[in-house]
Design a protein around this motif. Sequence first.
Motif, PDB file in Angstrom:
ATOM      1  N   GLU A   1       0.834  -1.208   0.000  1.00  0.00           N
ATOM      2  CA  GLU A   1       0.000   0.000   0.000  1.00  0.00           C
ATOM      3  C   GLU A   1       0.865   1.253   0.000  1.00  0.00           C
ATOM      4  OE1 GLU A   1      -3.742   1.795   2.607  1.00  0.00           O
ATOM      5  OE2 GLU A   1      -2.202   0.576   3.586  1.00  0.00           O
ATOM      6  N   MET A   2       1.937   1.235   0.771  1.00  0.00           N
ATOM      7  CA  MET A   2       2.827   2.398   0.820  1.00  0.00           C
ATOM      8  C   MET A   2       3.495   2.632  -0.541  1.00  0.00           C
ATOM      9  SD  MET A   2       6.145   3.034   3.255  1.00  0.00           S
ATOM     10  CE  MET A   2       7.138   1.896   2.293  1.00  0.00           C
ATOM     11  N   LYS A   3       3.927   1.534  -1.206  1.00  0.00           N
ATOM     12  CA  LYS A   3       4.542   1.682  -2.523  1.00  0.00           C
ATOM     13  C   LYS A   3       3.561   2.256  -3.541  1.00  0.00           C
ATOM     14  CE  LYS A   3       8.054  -1.966  -2.245  1.00  0.00           C
ATOM     15  NZ  LYS A   3       8.499  -3.259  -2.832  1.00  0.00           N
ATOM     16  N   MET A   4       2.327   1.775  -3.540  1.00  0.00           N
ATOM     17  CA  MET A   4       1.330   2.278  -4.486  1.00  0.00           C
ATOM     18  C   MET A   4       1.049   3.764  -4.238  1.00  0.00           C
ATOM     19  SD  MET A   4       0.521  -0.050  -6.638  1.00  0.00           S
ATOM     20  CE  MET A   4       2.188  -0.694  -6.551  1.00  0.00           C
ATOM     21  N   ALA A   5       0.988   4.142  -2.969  1.00  0.00           N
ATOM     22  CA  ALA A   5       0.740   5.550  -2.649  1.00  0.00           C
ATOM     23  C   ALA A   5       1.874   6.438  -3.142  1.00  0.00           C
ATOM     24  CB  ALA A   5       0.547   5.713  -1.140  1.00  0.00           C
TER      25      ALA A   5
END
Length: 426
Positions: free
Chosen positions: A386-390
């Motif tokens: 999720e952090m990478k996608m954000a």
Amino acid sequence: MVCLQIFSAANLSSSSLRSTVNAAIHIPKLPRVFSIPQLPKTKPLLEDFINVSRHRINTDQLEKNSVVLTTQSHDRNKNDIIIIKLYAVLEAVSDRVEMHHNIAQQRNNWNTLLLNSINMITLTATTLAGVASAAATTCSDSSLLALKLSSALLFSAATGLLLIINKINPSQLTEEQRNATRLFKQLQRQIRTTIAIGNPSEEDVKDAMDKVLALDKAYPLPLLGAMLEKYPAKFEPAVWWPSNKGKPQRKKMGKMNNGWSEELEMEMREVVEVIKRKDTEDYNRLGNLALKINKSLAIAGPLLTGIAAVGSTFIGNNGSSLAAFVPLMAGSLAAAINSFEHAGQVGMVFEMYRGSAGFFNFLETSIESTLSVKDLAKRENGELFEMKMALKLGRSISNLRELASKSASYRMEGVGDMGEFASKLF
């Protein structure tokens, strides 16, 4: 006589107490009729048993230790081989980074040199056509013929060079190599991170090699045979990642682990929907527009210089002013169009839109392939994903969750224009 010997022995002085008394009666030794067997010595037998037991225990322990050491040595050797393979792939990636960087500079020089050369040739030919039309009534036929032929030859040379430069489109080639350099550097950092974390596997080696081959196919170096089509019939996003051959598996929702939950999966699915409705559509539209402009300019430039080359041969015939007007106007327009196309780098803009559309397509594929994995333990950690996608979408985690929740509520309500809502979200 026996009594006398006993009496004399009693009168011995105290000083001779330590002396040995010898008996007077000597009894002969009886012969041995039988012998008493000696009992076996138990202590040496126990010691031998203990020593043998200790030897066996030590032998078993040594065998176990040797098996453990052999297993550890085998695992260590296997891990070393995998790391060596990763370093070999890393070396190849580093070499490709250098090659694409150098070729990007070379093709950028091509764009500048060819643009300046063609513009100088076109403007020189236009000037000669103007001089020939002005001197048509005063110059001799031989001088007028020389001016007309010079102008026609220069326009013809400009036409040939324009056909070549429009075919290879150096500004677009340069952007391809820039993208390849960036993506190979990204892969280079990923391999170094895998080695630094430790305990790599054969899957990591295979994945790295697949990515290298996919990038080689997406951004080739040669101009002949493998060069990408500069004017395709339809705009298509760039694809530089290995194709996922496995079919996605639908999984039953159960107990979540590894950072994943039902809410996170729904959030990622909504992010994919928003990307499809907004970013992918926008870049497809802009890419098709840039493709049409690039095609039009690539056709218009050589067409105008060809018209100018033909028109310059009719200068001074029958005193027609139209014969002089055509090469002048066509040559001037050709120089302007050529400058707008290659100095404005329309091909580079088209490639930029193609790469941007490919980036969002890559995000969609990454999310969908991750969600298709049935075993949650084999997925990447949910919070990290999720952090990478954000970060890739230029948002904070809270903004990404808000985007997904708004998109979900919008789709549940079924409100009018999806594209308008997506534009408001972004």
